[in-house]
Design a protein around this motif. Sequence first.
Motif, PDB file in Angstrom:
ATOM      1  N   ILE A  67       0.912  -1.168   0.298  1.00 28.71           N
ATOM      2  CA  ILE A  67       0.464  -0.037   0.367  1.00 28.71           C
ATOM      3  C   ILE A  67       1.088   1.372   0.192  1.00 28.71           C
ATOM      4  O   ILE A  67       2.131   0.983   0.962  1.00 28.71           O
ATOM      5  N   LYS A  68       0.764   2.272  -0.992  1.00 32.99           N
ATOM      6  CA  LYS A  68       1.758   3.150  -1.079  1.00 32.99           C
ATOM      7  C   LYS A  68       1.139   4.511  -0.332  1.00 32.99           C
ATOM      8  O   LYS A  68       2.068   5.532  -0.221  1.00 32.99           O
ATOM      9  N   SER A  69       0.275   4.738   0.037  1.00 33.39           N
ATOM     10  CA  SER A  69      -0.589   6.133   0.515  1.00 33.39           C
ATOM     11  C   SER A  69      -0.178   5.889   2.233  1.00 33.39           C
ATOM     12  O   SER A  69      -0.246   7.007   2.730  1.00 33.39           O
ATOM     13  N   CYS A  70       0.048   4.892   2.958  1.00 36.64           N
ATOM     14  CA  CYS A  70       0.341   5.782   4.170  1.00 36.64           C
ATOM     15  C   CYS A  70       1.656   5.957   4.031  1.00 36.64           C
ATOM     16  O   CYS A  70       2.905   5.939   3.595  1.00 36.64           O
ATOM     17  N   ASP A  71       1.673   6.839   5.493  1.00 36.19           N
ATOM     18  CA  ASP A  71       2.759   7.824   5.660  1.00 36.19           C
ATOM     19  C   ASP A  71       3.336   7.771   7.109  1.00 36.19           C
ATOM     20  O   ASP A  71       2.926   6.948   7.558  1.00 36.19           O
ATOM     21  N   GLY A  72       4.537   7.930   7.164  1.00 33.20           N
ATOM     22  CA  GLY A  72       5.279   8.153   8.453  1.00 33.20           C
ATOM     23  C   GLY A  72       4.409   9.413   9.405  1.00 33.20           C
ATOM     24  O   GLY A  72       4.558   8.846  10.694  1.00 33.20           O
ATOM     25  N   ALA A  73       3.304  10.034   9.309  1.00 30.27           N
ATOM     26  CA  ALA A  73       2.471  10.478  10.449  1.00 30.27           C
ATOM     27  C   ALA A  73       1.091   9.312  10.438  1.00 30.27           C
ATOM     28  O   ALA A  73       0.913   9.999  11.873  1.00 30.27           O
ATOM     29  N   ALA A  74       1.215   8.377   9.827  1.00 33.83           N
ATOM     30  CA  ALA A  74       0.355   7.355  10.827  1.00 33.83           C
ATOM     31  C   ALA A  74       0.947   6.345  11.789  1.00 33.83           C
ATOM     32  O   ALA A  74       1.521   6.189  12.217  1.00 33.83           O
ATOM     33  N   PRO A 103       1.072   2.900  13.628  1.00 28.05           N
ATOM     34  CA  PRO A 103       1.139   1.982  12.905  1.00 28.05           C
ATOM     35  C   PRO A 103      -0.034   0.668  13.719  1.00 28.05           C
ATOM     36  O   PRO A 103      -0.484   1.035  12.534  1.00 28.05           O
ATOM     37  N   HIS A 104      -0.137   0.754  14.565  1.00 29.85           N
ATOM     38  CA  HIS A 104      -0.945  -0.323  15.095  1.00 29.85           C
ATOM     39  C   HIS A 104      -3.273  -0.030  14.518  1.00 29.85           C
ATOM     40  O   HIS A 104      -3.046  -0.728  14.087  1.00 29.85           O
ATOM     41  N   LEU A 105      -2.760   1.403  14.571  1.00 28.09           N
ATOM     42  CA  LEU A 105      -3.653   1.316  14.135  1.00 28.09           C
ATOM     43  C   LEU A 105      -4.325   2.013  12.372  1.00 28.09           C
ATOM     44  O   LEU A 105      -5.028   0.306  11.857  1.00 28.09           O
ATOM     45  N   SER A 106      -3.757   1.700  12.293  1.00 26.55           N
ATOM     46  CA  SER A 106      -3.266   1.792  10.130  1.00 26.55           C
ATOM     47  C   SER A 106      -3.245   0.377   9.947  1.00 26.55           C
ATOM     48  O   SER A 106      -4.044  -0.314   8.770  1.00 26.55           O
ATOM     49  N   LEU A 107      -2.357  -0.488  10.634  1.00 24.96           N
ATOM     50  CA  LEU A 107      -2.652  -1.962  10.480  1.00 24.96           C
ATOM     51  C   LEU A 107      -4.577  -2.574  10.727  1.00 24.96           C
ATOM     52  O   LEU A 107      -5.088  -3.284  10.410  1.00 24.96           O
ATOM     53  N   ALA A 108      -4.350  -2.251  11.922  1.00 26.93           N
ATOM     54  CA  ALA A 108      -6.243  -2.726  12.772  1.00 26.93           C
ATOM     55  C   ALA A 108      -6.904  -1.953  11.908  1.00 26.93           C
ATOM     56  O   ALA A 108      -7.943  -3.185  11.002  1.00 26.93           O
ATOM     57  N   ILE A 109      -7.091  -1.139  10.837  1.00 29.05           N
ATOM     58  CA  ILE A 109      -8.263  -0.764   9.857  1.00 29.05           C
ATOM     59  C   ILE A 109      -7.048  -1.397   8.455  1.00 29.05           C
ATOM     60  O   ILE A 109      -8.664  -1.987   7.483  1.00 29.05           O
TER      61      ILE A 109
END
Length: 836
Positions: free
Chosen positions: A734-741, A743-749
């Motif tokens: 997934i290209k859209s993920c960035d360094g302000a996200a 990590p745990h919520l990102s992988l959860a969603i």
Amino acid sequence: MTQEMEMEFKELKEAIDQVELVDAHAHNIVSLDSSFPFIGTFSEATGDALSFAPHSLSFKRNLKEIAQLYGPEVSLEAIEKHRQASGLHSFTSKCFKEAGISALLIDDGLKLDKKHDIEWHRDFVPFVGRVLRVETLAEQILDEEISSSWTLDSFTKAFIVALKTVAAYRSGLDIDTHVTKEAAENGLVEVLQAGKPVRIGNKSLIDYILTLTLEVAERHDLPLQIHTGFGDRDLDLRLANPLHLRTLLEDKRFAKLRIVLLHASYPFSKEASYLSSVYPQVYLDFGLAVPKLSVHGMVSSVKELLDLAPTKKVMFSTDGYASPETYYLGAKKAREVIYLVLRDACASGDLSLMEAIDAAKDIFSRNSIAFYKLNLDVNSFSPQRRISLAPQMKEPDVQEDSSSFVRIIWVDTSGQQRCRAVQANRFNRSVKKNGIGLTHASMGMPSFTDGPAEESKLTGVGEIRLVPDLSTKRTIPWTKQESMVLGDMLLKPGEAWEYCPRETLRRAAKVLKDEFDLVMNAGFENEFYLLKNVVREGKEEYVPFDFGPYCSTSSYDAASPLFHEIVPALESLNITVEQFHAESGKGQFEVSLGHTVASHAADNLVYTREVIRSVARKHGFLATFVPKYDLCDIGSGSHVHLSLSKNGENVFPASDKSSAHGLSSIGEEFMAGVLFHLPSILAVIAPLPNSYDRIQPNTWSGAFQCWGKENREAAIRTASPPGAPEGLITNFEIKSCDGAANPHLSLAIIMAAGIDGLRRHLQLPEPIDTNPADVAATLKRLPESLSEAVEALEKDQVLHELLGQKLLVAITGVRKSEVEYYSKNPDACKQLIHRY
């Protein structure tokens, strides 16, 4: 052991760390006011011999393990004081939770003062079965404690899963299965003449009772546990050698009766291994030997069992008794020992990595489920916390005294990494167990202020506990004088706060595991800018460290002193670094991490950002992960690669070439779910208005809702690394993920979206094999602003249901405040370099 070897077998270590445990042989826990001495937790010695027990290797090691678990100083007195203050239920819960035991088989025939009944143990373990000790039963009948008309069927409600004999303690294992009834009756007279309480020691009577037991076990299809090898001092070790069982094992009447030899038969482990290899009905259990032997003794004993015995016939147990700490120690050491044994088997060529992972799952659960014919599925259980392996089985390198600190780290809704620091002695004394207080507002703060966003519905009223997850505790490599640990957000011990990011990821992972028996793996690419501080016209400002192009050798050369610290620091944290290089932006670099289980990948990303920022600061630079540092330059992403595994094997590729896209149906459905929900997902993985300055066509960020094979302009790119069969897909990016996200919520969603794809059997559209911008008219543009992404997330009820309504309200509330603030204060985004 080399660090390279540790990395090579990281997947094995993770599989063992996560496997559910079926504890196939244990005993009752006693009340705090029992006369059983707590020192007996650490030694089998009794009487005067007990005074020497604290000088044994296993005693010293296990005492340290319990002190580390609870937090007090390493002394028997401090631990006992902690137990009294905490209460039995509290520390029993902790021990079982950390041990990760899902099923427990209890022999309640061990005589212990004020022991709790079997039902009591069900407060801590989902499944508890009973093992009936036949000698104790016979003595209770003779003592008239229970009726002489007792039958096996009388105890069906107690759910008997096995019978057990301790004949080794009484008259030895040379069992005469043809002993006459007359000889047994003479033995009974002798026993009764000795008076009460009865203790059966006559060999003829023991042999006769055991022969009847074998007949009952055969008739009711119950296995038999046999004590072998070492134990209490009233045992004659010479008679506990399992080779004495030959007469019993050769008796054709019992040839199909399942028999398990307990305690690794130590010191007769080789003999037990031989018996298991030549007698199909003989299985082995290594409880008691692990954890009561030294490290060398435990490892060598289990290795001896596996010299000849099939891995399908070796089983785990703790032989826990009296105190819950014995269960914890048995489980923790078993994981460590089995890892070391199987790792060496792989290194020597006896097993492949996948075979070792499969063997671990057999040893820890599947063998017991089959042997005892238990009607349970360990995948339906999921303890919230499991003990982590300490593969080198030694104390941490850092000597934490009153001058050293521990940082407890969390990542908030807006993706900012925060910490509280405490002195190490206070951490060990109380924070390790009770955590520290944290306001509810901590998960409602946007990037521009340290106060809660109004629409997050989180305020300064109310407090949670930030409790350290000790499995993540690491020595900080750039100071060597401090430690850091990730925190879980709890309402109270054992009850997670619904806003906790790490718990949210665990919940999603549990759904994926429970419904589909799948595990999601992830690996992040970390793009960041290195900036230096300069003074221009009397004003300080940050400018790029370097101006070289993509993969510039000169740019890398200039930054190599930092990488010579960053990479070893990450490896010291057990974080695999796959590659690093200069990126397209001015002063931009990338560090790519190896893939691992999603929860560990998220933890690793938090620590990776800490390492990069800290090492850069040490060298006088500022490292920033802000998505769009310079509007005229390329942005920084945190591309994430994802795959699915079942039983340790990647199930993403198609099993043959019949698949149109090289994907398995599971892989396609999961990825289709992610693609379908991607507009909503962006509100979490691209959390700032600044993020959407980055997500533009022709910037390697995936601006359109599409996928492609090795298409780096598509929002989702499928990948086939070197060595993969031609045309087969092993993971997607997934290209859209960035360094302000976060990590745990990102992988959860992302995981939640994939779960929806699996549930609804979604299918992928055709891949885009050209630059999406060239066919933009045929594609749907992803949200062009944070407000659009938030709107999509608010309408996405599927993700609300999977992740939790209140958490999603907090996330969208924080995002709306970001939109409003930065629309009014556009220049404020320049300050984001100090927060990300």
